[in-house]
Design a protein around this motif. Structure first.
Motif, PDB file in Angstrom:
ATOM      1  N   THR A 137       0.839  -1.197   0.000  1.00  0.00           N
ATOM      2  CA  THR A 137       0.000   0.000   0.000  1.00  0.00           C
ATOM      3  C   THR A 137       0.869   1.239   0.000  1.00  0.00           C
ATOM      4  O   THR A 137       1.826   1.342   0.769  1.00  0.00           O
ATOM      5  CB  THR A 137      -0.892   0.016   1.263  1.00  0.00           C
ATOM      6  N   GLN A 138       0.514   2.182  -0.851  1.00  0.00           N
ATOM      7  CA  GLN A 138       1.217   3.460  -0.898  1.00  0.00           C
ATOM      8  C   GLN A 138       0.535   4.424   0.059  1.00  0.00           C
ATOM      9  O   GLN A 138      -0.692   4.569   0.045  1.00  0.00           O
ATOM     10  CB  GLN A 138       1.192   4.017  -2.326  1.00  0.00           C
ATOM     11  N   GLU A 139       1.330   5.086   0.896  1.00  0.00           N
ATOM     12  CA  GLU A 139       0.812   6.030   1.884  1.00  0.00           C
ATOM     13  C   GLU A 139       1.174   7.444   1.453  1.00  0.00           C
ATOM     14  O   GLU A 139       2.336   7.745   1.199  1.00  0.00           O
ATOM     15  CB  GLU A 139       1.435   5.715   3.248  1.00  0.00           C
ATOM     16  N   ASP A 140       0.186   8.316   1.364  1.00  0.00           N
ATOM     17  CA  ASP A 140       0.419   9.711   0.993  1.00  0.00           C
ATOM     18  C   ASP A 140       0.842  10.475   2.244  1.00  0.00           C
ATOM     19  O   ASP A 140       0.067  10.609   3.189  1.00  0.00           O
ATOM     20  CB  ASP A 140      -0.846  10.314   0.400  1.00  0.00           C
ATOM     21  N   LEU A 141       2.081  10.954   2.242  1.00  0.00           N
ATOM     22  CA  LEU A 141       2.588  11.702   3.392  1.00  0.00           C
ATOM     23  C   LEU A 141       2.309  13.196   3.265  1.00  0.00           C
ATOM     24  O   LEU A 141       2.622  13.964   4.169  1.00  0.00           O
ATOM     25  CB  LEU A 141       4.095  11.462   3.544  1.00  0.00           C
ATOM     26  N   GLY A 142       1.748  13.609   2.121  1.00  0.00           N
ATOM     27  CA  GLY A 142       1.447  15.017   1.887  1.00  0.00           C
ATOM     28  C   GLY A 142       2.619  15.752   1.275  1.00  0.00           C
ATOM     29  O   GLY A 142       3.751  15.266   1.250  1.00  0.00           O
ATOM     30  N   ASN A 143       2.336  16.909   0.732  1.00  0.00           N
ATOM     31  CA  ASN A 143       3.356  17.796   0.170  1.00  0.00           C
ATOM     32  C   ASN A 143       4.224  17.129  -0.889  1.00  0.00           C
ATOM     33  O   ASN A 143       5.425  17.408  -0.980  1.00  0.00           O
ATOM     34  CB  ASN A 143       4.223  18.394   1.281  1.00  0.00           C
ATOM     35  N   GLY A 144       3.625  16.223  -1.675  1.00  0.00           N
ATOM     36  CA  GLY A 144       4.347  15.629  -2.798  1.00  0.00           C
ATOM     37  C   GLY A 144       5.214  14.440  -2.462  1.00  0.00           C
ATOM     38  O   GLY A 144       6.098  14.082  -3.245  1.00  0.00           O
TER      39      GLY A 144
END
Length: 109
Positions: free
Chosen positions: A9-16
């Motif tokens: 699973t890919q986790e979006d950490l924010g800010n690109g």
């Protein structure tokens, strides 16, 4: 053990910035981190040893107060508790290896 990217699973950490925990077990962990251009990996430190292999892109990495540019094929070593971070100069992907595992990345897995 075989780990297929399609099963992670890919986790979006924010800010690109996104993170994908790949393989982990015993005392090791591999993590893929993807950065958009100009995304920042803020300065931080942790008790783990870390190797970073640049799969693609260009980054300005700061390790223990020293900043250098790196690109695809370059590798960086971060000793435990050494302050480090990066700025992505050209969209890219890193492969981080940690020992011991980053339990904080595993959460409720």
């Amino acid at each position: 053990m075989f780990i297929y990217k399609s099963a992670t699973t890919q986790e979006d950490l924010g800010n690109g910035v996104t993170r994908r925990v790949m393989a982990h077990g015993g005392r090791m962990m591999a993590v893929e981190v993807t950065f958009e251009k100009d995304a920042v990996g803020p300065l931080h430190h942790h008790p783990h040893e870390q190797l970073t292999y640049v799969l693609a892109g260009r980054f300005a990495f700061t390790i223990d107060g020293v900043t250098q540019e790196v690109g695809a094929g370059d590798t960086l070593y971060k000793a435990p508790n050494v302050v480090h971070g990066c700025v992505c100069l050209e969209a890219g992907t890193l492969l981080d290896t940690f020992t011991p595992q980053r339990e904080d990345f595993l959460g409720s897995r």
